[in-house]
Design an enzyme around this catalytic site. Structure first.
Site, short mmCIF file in Angstrom:
data_model
loop_
_atom_site.label_atom_id
_atom_site.label_comp_id
_atom_site.label_asym_id
_atom_site.label_seq_id
_atom_site.Cartn_x
_atom_site.Cartn_y
_atom_site.Cartn_z
N TRP A 331 0.83 -1.20 0.00
CA TRP A 331 0.00 0.00 0.00
C TRP A 331 0.86 1.25 0.00
O TRP A 331 0.52 2.26 -0.63
CB TRP A 331 -0.92 0.01 1.22
CG TRP A 331 -1.80 1.21 1.33
CD1 TRP A 331 -3.04 1.39 0.79
CD2 TRP A 331 -1.51 2.44 2.04
NE1 TRP A 331 -3.54 2.64 1.12
CE2 TRP A 331 -2.62 3.30 1.88
CE3 TRP A 331 -0.44 2.87 2.79
CZ2 TRP A 331 -2.67 4.56 2.45
CZ3 TRP A 331 -0.47 4.14 3.36
CH2 TRP A 331 -1.59 4.97 3.17
N HIS A 332 2.00 1.19 0.70
CA HIS A 332 2.83 2.38 0.84
C HIS A 332 3.57 2.76 -0.43
O HIS A 332 3.94 3.94 -0.59
CB HIS A 332 3.82 2.19 2.00
CG HIS A 332 3.24 2.48 3.34
ND1 HIS A 332 2.55 1.54 4.07
CD2 HIS A 332 3.21 3.62 4.09
CE1 HIS A 332 2.14 2.08 5.20
NE2 HIS A 332 2.52 3.34 5.24
N GLY A 333 3.82 1.82 -1.30
CA GLY A 333 4.52 2.21 -2.51
C GLY A 333 4.80 1.05 -3.43
O GLY A 333 4.88 -0.10 -3.00
#
Length: 471
Positions: A331-333
């Protein structure tokens, strides 16, 4: 790009608040919706159709799920319409090039990268809209039939770009309150939170970040300043730099969340807290109960518990934890270092769950050092894809003693600021403010002084964008 801080503070925000307060009660949501669309479109008007699609997909899905309550197959179809539509846009814009790069690397192909612009806040509002449709499906909330109200929820500017992740159930009641939504007490509390959040960002995050950027380099006025470079830094300096990044990302992200919660209060809404002094934690388990709480809560409610949570024995619980942390990292990257970062925390949480947690609960001092050491190493993994950073070299510099530029010069320049940052990550500032709250005049003067100091620093220095804008 999004509003500059000065433009937002002295034009958009006061004009929006004035229009909102002056609008008749029945028009407040319309004003909020339209002003939020202006805010979003200012950032990237070409991608406005993505936001419009997210609103329409989940608005239609919510109504369809509720209207066909007696037809399970249709209800599930509308739910899938919401999830596939929302996640499809997120995957397309955020992860297409990631998959293409890896396919090319593994299969030896040469598919061209799309190099798409990431829509502002898509990771956040995708989770918000999906939570709405899922909650309607579960019967936890009623479907919203007024598209203006629903649009105001999705695109509400205070938390649009970097959270906190606000579920529809968090604000549904206030969204439908026509009279008495805005009170002087809420405005007063909101202003206080906003000023403290802005100070966290400008005075602490931006100030401390200069130390980290002196090591790895940064872009200024379109020109890349390489700094001293990781290769030239000594091991103590790299540790000092990653400590600075640890403080920067906390004050940057928690500052934005506090500003968002404060603006929410000014508009009459109560957004959920997103941070609770995570750096005083005594375990990694506790850290993730205090850091980015709305994201952790989202994954717990919509992934971990539906998978079975801790109800099906330890092996299944560990599997569920692994799924959650793979998704959290991704989700973060769209980069392998984020997946590695998620795996890192997955392993730590499993170790604590299986064996270590009872010992950590008995300890007094050492659990704090244990937790912060592992958190700092975690941020080294997290920042590993930033420009100027080679993850392999960074980890080598941290754990293999090496010579290079000394940390003493930077410690003299930034030591006091780092110490202030460490103190501000403890309960001390909150305790001091709680005592001031009983003295109205003193409290007002302190808030005014902090605000003026923040503005002066903004005028005198170059401020960096919020870190979580890119996620």
């Amino acid at each position: 790009m999004v509003f500059s801080t000065v433009l937002f503070l002295f034009r958009f925000l006061p004009i929006t608040l004035a229009l909102y307060y002056l609008a008749p009660a029945r028009w407040k949501n319309t004003v909020l919706f339209l002003c939020s669309l202006v805010f979003y479109s200012w950032g990237e008007v070409r991608l406005f159709p993505v936001m419009a699609a997210a609103i329409l997909i989940n608005y239609i899905a919510g109504i369809g799920i509720e209207r066909f309550a007696a037809k399970p197959a249709l209800r599930q179809t509308f739910l899938l319409f919401s999830i596939i539509g929302s996640l499809g846009m997120l995957m397309f814009f955020k992860y297409t090039d990631f998959f293409l790069r890896n396919i090319n690397a593994v299969a030896g192909t040469s598919f061209p990268l799309l190099r798409l612009t990431l829509p502002l806040g898509i990771s956040f509002y995708t989770f918000q809209t999906m939570s709405y449709s899922i909650d309607v499906y579960r019967g936890n909330v009623k479907a919203e039939y007024n598209i203006i109200n629903f649009g105001a929820y999705v695109v509400m500017f205070p938390q649009l770009i970097a959270g906190p992740i606000v579920k529809y159930s968090d604000i549904a009641e206030r969204l439908h309150v026509l009279k008495g939504r805005v009170t002087l007490d809420r405005i007063d509390e909101g202003i206080s939170l906003f000023i403290f959040g802005l100070a966290k960002k400008v005075l602490l995050a931006d100030g401390i970040s200069a130390l980290w950027y002196d090591v790895i380099g940064r872009e200024a006025n379109g020109v890349w300043d390489a700094g001293i470079g990781l290769a030239n830094a000594s091991t103590p300096l790299v540790w000092l730099g990653i400590l600075a990044y640890t403080l920067q990302i906390y004050f940057d992200f928690s500052g934005y969340s506090m500003m968002g919660i404060g603006m929410g209060k000014m508009l009459g809404f109560d957004f959920p807290d997103n941070f609770d002094l995570p750096y005083i934690s005594r375990s990694i388990t506790e850290f993730w109960r205090r850091w980015h709480m709305t994201l952790s809560g989202w994954f717990k409610e919509y992934v971990y518990i539906p998978l079975g949570g801790n109800r099906r024995g330890l092996p299944r619980q560990l599997f569920n934890i692994a799924v959650v942390w793979l998704l959290t990292g991704f989700w973060h990257g769209a980069n392998w270092n984020f997946i590695l970062w998620g795996l890192y925390y997955c392993i730590l949480l499993m170790i604590e769950k299986i064996w270590l947690l009872p010992y950590l609960k008995k300890g007094k001092i050492w659990p704090h050092f244990y937790t912060m050491l592992l958190v700092i190493v975690g941020w080294a993994l997290f920042v590993g894809s930033d420009r100027g950073v080679s993850l392999g070299l960074l980890l080598q510099k941290l754990f293999v003693p090496s010579q290079g530029v000394s940390a003493l010069y930077f410690l003299r320049n930034y030591g006091v600021l780092v110490l202030v940052g460490i103190l501000c990550a403890t309960p001390l500032p909150k305790k001091i403010y709680e005592r001031l709250k009983t003295a109205t005049l003193a409290r007002g003067l302190v808030l005014l002084l902090i605000f003026l100091l923040t503005i002066a620093y903004m005028v005198d220095a170059t401020n960096s964008p919020f870190l979580y804008f890119r996620f």
